[in-house]
Scaffold this motif. Structure first.
Motif, mmCIF file in Angstrom:
data_model
loop_
_atom_site.group_PDB
_atom_site.id
_atom_site.type_symbol
_atom_site.label_atom_id
_atom_site.label_comp_id
_atom_site.label_asym_id
_atom_site.label_seq_id
_atom_site.Cartn_x
_atom_site.Cartn_y
_atom_site.Cartn_z
ATOM 1 N N LEU A 178 0.826 -1.204 0.000
ATOM 2 C CA LEU A 178 0.000 0.000 0.000
ATOM 3 C C LEU A 178 0.859 1.251 0.000
ATOM 4 O O LEU A 178 0.358 2.353 -0.059
ATOM 5 C CB LEU A 178 -0.916 0.022 1.228
ATOM 6 N N GLY A 179 2.157 1.079 0.074
ATOM 7 C CA GLY A 179 3.059 2.236 0.128
ATOM 8 C C GLY A 179 3.452 2.500 1.564
ATOM 9 O O GLY A 179 2.660 2.318 2.475
ATOM 10 N N ILE A 180 4.691 2.959 1.737
ATOM 11 C CA ILE A 180 5.194 3.143 3.101
ATOM 12 C C ILE A 180 4.365 4.212 3.822
ATOM 13 O O ILE A 180 4.029 5.237 3.250
ATOM 14 C CB ILE A 180 6.702 3.484 3.071
ATOM 15 N N GLY A 181 3.957 3.887 5.040
ATOM 16 C CA GLY A 181 3.126 4.804 5.819
ATOM 17 C C GLY A 181 1.640 4.581 5.653
ATOM 18 O O GLY A 181 0.846 5.149 6.379
ATOM 19 N N ASN A 182 1.267 3.752 4.695
ATOM 20 C CA ASN A 182 -0.155 3.630 4.361
ATOM 21 C C ASN A 182 -0.851 2.428 4.965
ATOM 22 O O ASN A 182 -1.977 2.112 4.579
ATOM 23 C CB ASN A 182 -0.342 3.587 2.843
ATOM 24 N N SER A 183 -0.209 1.739 5.872
ATOM 25 C CA SER A 183 -0.873 0.592 6.490
ATOM 26 C C SER A 183 -2.163 1.019 7.170
ATOM 27 O O SER A 183 -2.219 2.092 7.783
ATOM 28 C CB SER A 183 0.049 -0.037 7.531
ATOM 29 N N ILE A 184 -3.191 0.177 7.007
ATOM 30 C CA ILE A 184 -4.447 0.451 7.711
ATOM 31 C C ILE A 184 -4.497 -0.353 8.997
ATOM 32 O O ILE A 184 -4.997 0.100 10.014
ATOM 33 C CB ILE A 184 -5.645 0.123 6.805
ATOM 34 N N GLN A 185 -3.916 -1.537 8.952
ATOM 35 C CA GLN A 185 -3.952 -2.405 10.127
ATOM 36 C C GLN A 185 -3.235 -1.796 11.336
ATOM 37 O O GLN A 185 -3.512 -2.162 12.461
ATOM 38 C CB GLN A 185 -3.318 -3.766 9.795
ATOM 39 N N LYS A 186 -2.318 -0.882 11.089
ATOM 40 C CA LYS A 186 -1.630 -0.275 12.226
ATOM 41 C C LYS A 186 -2.542 0.670 12.988
ATOM 42 O O LYS A 186 -2.209 1.111 14.072
ATOM 43 C CB LYS A 186 -0.372 0.461 11.756
ATOM 44 N N HIS A 187 -3.701 0.997 12.400
ATOM 45 C CA HIS A 187 -4.653 1.859 13.086
ATOM 46 C C HIS A 187 -5.462 1.063 14.091
ATOM 47 O O HIS A 187 -6.675 0.915 13.954
ATOM 48 C CB HIS A 187 -5.580 2.554 12.088
ATOM 49 N N PHE A 188 -4.780 0.507 15.068
ATOM 50 C CA PHE A 188 -5.394 -0.190 16.203
ATOM 51 C C PHE A 188 -5.993 -1.552 15.874
ATOM 52 O O PHE A 188 -6.553 -2.201 16.741
ATOM 53 C CB PHE A 188 -6.481 0.678 16.872
#
Lengths: 633, 362
Positions: free
Chosen positions: B242-252
């Protein structure tokens, strides 16, 4: 030697490590490349929150694609509790704007749910309130467009169309019956959220809602408007218990208009009782039809050749059938008359004789074949059956009363459907009101309904005689109030006694008229029934025939029905005659004056010959009307 | 100190360490912002450790490795003392259910990390000094085994099962190359299996973890939760991510994404391509480490360098195989990449030792 052994084992370990790494990479490849679709879908479901976008409900059109049931766009409040930071403040502001108790609003904004609606205060907001909410500009408080049903003509056709509830769900009429076609599919505004429900700053996805399918009725909006107008007038004039009218194409069963009073406003359905809303009188009410039912006896007799129009009959005012004395509606009777005059006069004893000549088996066989005693099968909810005598229990008295329309109970739709068959050449068609189901936007036809032939009831020849007799009724008999200049009209009046608790009510009648035009080749048929008109002699000829005439006159204009050969009316002394203007152009002045003796002549110019005339030849104008002549040499 | 150090290893270590700090920032910023109101919190801490660790690595690469052979007993003793201290309530701090930390200011020090290296040094020396007794299980193996199980026991008192397994396995790896007869491994295998069964019986949640690794969807909100969240990160990454910084799973969605499951976030942001690059870096480091061991002419250096490399490989594999759902969840961090000061520090020190050994190879 020792190192060699160690090196061998180190290499084994290295191989195992490399192999396991390879396995990990393989598994990642499997997850990312082969399970991608499945996992991505599941993950997207997990990440995304959907704000539903309501679809437009399908339109309901008349036969000319004029909109009868429309949509307007409103806004509704949607709350995403997780995104609201200062719950107390939001709850306080919203409760003030929407006039909801603070505690209740607080419950809404702090509910553990992804999307919360405030029902019903937060639905269908007017522009002002919506504006005030959007000015607050709170996170987690959204306004969504919603589509709301709108009936531009309010009460028009209300019983047929029905109404919808707050969620745009059909609750009666066509709205209910065709709900699955009219209802569209929700669209979505999808956005990604974190696990705590906060909106992520990623692009939203808009899934367009799928609008519902449109429905085209056989109804002609202009005719419907005329019917509504006439019923309103009748209500104002006679204050009846109820009133109803049906307009149909007799050649295929298409309903062109249908209405009744009392009616209701679908946008304010809560102000009406369920009976008022659900009882579509033209198909629901059942009553003794009275003389309009005589058309059935007449049609059967003509088909069976049991009478001839020229046969004579003597009406002494009543007829003795077993122990009962059945009176004619006219005190003292009609005296000597032909059977054509029996029909024109709607003479009860004459019809009793017709029924007797047929016998009960034949008469009831025709009654059944004309569709009485069972539902017509019109594509509307709430149709009634009507009641007939059980054939085993029909004695001479029952046969006699049935012949002129007493002791049977029919619905208006049965009546108009049966008479249509009697005058259209003998073919019974199932009445219907939904013409087409159309795709949204493109209006491509998805489903089309056509006429349904039920059975042949009488021959074309007998039907022609029925038309002839009914035209005479209007030209010479009880239906003269429906006579239209320049257009042949056939018809029959009816004045039926109402039954309450098994007894006929005194001075309380349902007066009706059924009429059609052109008489020789009917294109439109109208049935009007007024229940207990006040302040007027309660006869179908006096109350209902003029209403039917007005409706038929509108139909002639709207359907562009051409003038035809009219059976000359037998004028009463107080009625205005209409005459054809002869052609006098090119004649000598004196000859023209002789020919125009029934008219008032205005001259212009000088000379001995007529150069031009106005109106032209063969136009019909009133007796004594003005004809202008331009003279010259 | 005649020759130069292994430059390839040095570069690979530096690249993967910097990459690790970068990914820790990307995966932790949301979590750090939420927990500490400082999205840079983990980046700052890890950067400090990286700088200290790099300096230590360079220094250690110049300290002759023979020094550790001399001091092996003292090193082990100090490690033992720290390990005992840490399980004493009031001294050791509990984090994530394990009493495994010393808190010094904002930093956390994990003594079990030191023990991982300390025990390898000690066992390498022991094997080196008892070359002849190796074939004799009683004299050669049992003392090592005794100390190892003692360490394992102390670590399990924290409890920290993952670290315990790593320590035991790295010693078994050393014993394997030292030439102990296969019979020993069969027996330990059987004992290991029995031990595993006992551990499961003591704490039934471990069995649930095993089941949930086979099909995480049996209990998606309980024991299968982490496995599913990990798959939801890896899967949508696709080939390019998704591109560096674009993770969604890291949002909790994936709790503490900067620790055990950072590989999943890397997969999500950088895709399969990123995974290939990370794996390649690991394989380079492992290959160079093994090569150093093979080229070494000194038995102690051979054991030491192999032990360090094997431990690194085993820990990395244990973490990766958990993240990609090949084995049940064990709770092991990924060397170089997972957040953790002591872990990075010790790993870099170990790399320093490898680099130093590489100087003596011909």
């Amino acid at each position: 030697m020792f190192f060699k052994f160690i090196h061998k084992r180190i290499r084994i370990v290295l191989l195992i490590i490399f192999f396991l790494f390879f396995l990990v990479i393989l598994k990642v490849a499997y997850i990312q490349l082969f399970q991608y679709k499945k996992l991505n879908t599941l993950a997207t479901d997990l990440w995304s929150r959907n704000l539903p976008v309501e679809a437009n409900r399908g339109y309901i059109y008349d036969i000319n694609n004029l909109i009868i049931a429309d949509n307007i766009t409103t806004t509704s409040l949607v709350i995403i509790p997780n995104q609201i930071k200062d719950k107390e403040k939001v709850a306080k502001d919203l409760s003030e704007i929407l006039d909801v108790r603070y505690e209740e609003m607080y419950r809404h904004v702090s509910k553990k749910t992804s999307i919360e609606r405030v029902h019903p205060e937060g639905r269908r907001l007017n522009y002002d309130i919506a504006n005030r909410i959007s000015e607050l500009n709170y996170d987690g408080v959204y306004l969504l467009k919603e589509s709301k049903r709108y009936y531009p003509y309010d009460t028009l056709l209300s019983h047929v169309i029905g109404y919808v509830g707050i969620d745009n769900q059909g609750l009666s009429g066509i709205e209910l019956q065709y709900d699955k076609y009219l209802t569209g599919k929700y669209g979505m505004i999808k956005y990604f959220s974190d696990a705590k429900g906060n909106r992520l700053s990623m692009s939203e996805v808009y899934e367009k809602p799928q609008d519902g399918m449109n429905i085209q009725l056989t109804i002609n909006l202009d005719i419907q408007k005329a019917v509504e107008r006439e019923l309103d007038n009748a209500v104002a004039k006679y204050n009846p218990d109820s009133a109803l009218a049906i307009v149909m194409n007799p050649n295929n069963g298409e309903i062109l208009a249908m209405s009744s009073r009392p009616n209701f406003s679908p946008s304010n359905y809560k102000n009406y009782t369920i009976e008022q809303i659900n009882r579509n009188l033209p198909i629901w009410s059942t009553y003794e039809p009275g003389s309009t039912f005589k058309i059935i006896t007449l049609a059967a007799s003509l088909e069976e050749n049991t009478i001839d129009f020229n046969d004579t009959f003597y009406d002494g005012g009543s007829i003795q059938v077993e122990n009962a004395r059945i009176r004619c509606w006219k005190a003292g009777g009609h005296g000597a008359e032909t059977f054509l005059q029996v029909v024109e006069n709607s003479c009860n004893p004459g019809f009793v004789v017709m029924g007797q000549k047929l016998g009960k088996e034949k008469l009831f066989n025709y009654i059944n074949n004309f569709g009485f005693g069972k539902k017509t099968g019109i594509d509307l909810n709430g149709e009634e059956n009507g009641i007939l005598f059980n054939l085993d229990r029909v004695g001479p008295v029952e046969l006699a009363t049935t012949s002129f329309g007493q002791g049977v109970s029919v619905t208006p739709i049965q009546q108009i459907t049966a008479v249509s068959a009697a005058i259209n050449g003998g073919n019974l068609y199932k009445p219907y009101i939904v013409k087409r189901i159309l795709e949204p936007e493109t209006n491509n036809v998805i489903k089309e309904y056509d006429k349904t032939f039920v059975r042949k009831v009488i021959s074309e020849d007998a039907s022609k005689k029925v038309r002839y007799a009914l035209e005479s009724v209007v030209a010479n008999g009880t239906g003269r109030n429906a006579y239209i200049e320049g257009h042949s009209v056939g018809g029959k009046t009816g004045t039926a006694q109402k039954v309450k608790d098994g007894r006929y009510m005194v001075g309380n009648y349902i007066v009706s008229f059924i009429g059609f035009t052109p008489a020789s080749n009917p294109e439109v048929i109208v049935y009007v029934a007024i229940d207990y008109p006040k302040g007027v002699t309660q006869y179908g000829g006096t109350v209902s025939a003029p209403i039917a005439k007005e409706i038929l006159t509108d139909c002639i204009n709207i359907l562009n029905i051409k003038e035809d050969n009219v059976k000359p009316k037998e004028y009463n002394w107080n009625e205005i005659k209409y005459l054809d203007v002869p052609n006098v152009v090119g004649m000598k002045k004196e000859d023209a004056i002789k020919l125009l003796k029934d008219f008032t002549i205005n001259y212009s110019g000088t000379g001995d010959y007529v150069k031009e005339q106005s109106p032209e030849a063969n136009k019909r104008i009133k007796y004594g009307g003005v004809v202008r002549l331009l003279l010259g040499n | 100190m005649k020759k130069n150090i292994d430059v390839i290893l040095l570069f690979a270590v530096i690249i993967i360490s910097i990459f690790g700090v970068m990914m820790i920032y990307s995966s932790s910023s949301i979590w750090a912002e939420y927990k500490f109101n400082d999205s840079l919190k983990y980046l700052k801490l890890q950067s400090i450790f990286l700088i200290i660790g790099t300096i230590l690595m360079i220094i250690i690469s110049k300290i002759p490795y023979m020094y550790y052979k001399d001091k092996a007993n003292i090193i082990l003793l100090v490690c033992f003392l720290l390990l005992i201290l840490v399980i004493i309530p009031g001294i050791g701090k509990i984090r994530n259910g394990s009493r495994s930390w010393f808190g010094i200011g904002g930093f956390g020090i994990q003594p079990s990390e030191f023990m991982k290296l300390g025990l390898i040094i000690f066992v390498s020396k022991y094997l080196c000094n008892n070359e002849k007794n190796i074939k004799d299980i009683k004299k050669g193996v049992l003392p090592i085994l005794f100390i190892t199980l003692l360490v394992f026991g102390l670590v399990m008192l924290q409890p920290d099962f993952g670290t315990g397994v790593i320590i035991v396995m790295s010693i078994i790896g050393l014993l394997f190359i030292a030439g102990i007869s296969m019979k020993f491994f069969y027996i330990t295998g059987i004992f290991g299996a029995i031990g595993a069964v006992i551990l499961i019986l003591i704490a039934p949640y471990r069995f649930k973890r095993i089941l949930s690794f086979i099909n995480p969807w049996i209990d998606p909100l309980g024991s299968g939760f982490q496995a599913i969240q990990s798959l939801f990160a890896i899967g949508p990454g696709g080939f390019l991510g998704l591109g560096i910084g674009n993770s969604i799973q890291k949002h909790f969605y994936l709790p503490e994404p900067q620790t055990d499951f950072i590989f999943a976030i890397i997969s999500e942001e950088l895709g399969f391509l990123g995974i290939l690059i990370v794996s390649t870096l690991f394989l380079i480091i492992i290959y160079r480490g093994i090569k150093i061991s093979l080229l070494s002419n000194d038995t102690f250096a051979k054991y030491l360098s192999f032990g360090i490399t094997f431990q690194l490989s085993f820990q990395a594999l244990l973490n990766l195989m958990v993240v990609v759902s090949l084995i049940p969840i064990t709770g092991v961090t990924l060397p170089f990449l997972s957040y953790g000061g002591s872990s990075l520090l010790i790993t870099l020190c170990e790399m320093g030792i490898l680099l130093n050994i590489s100087r003596y190879n011909s």
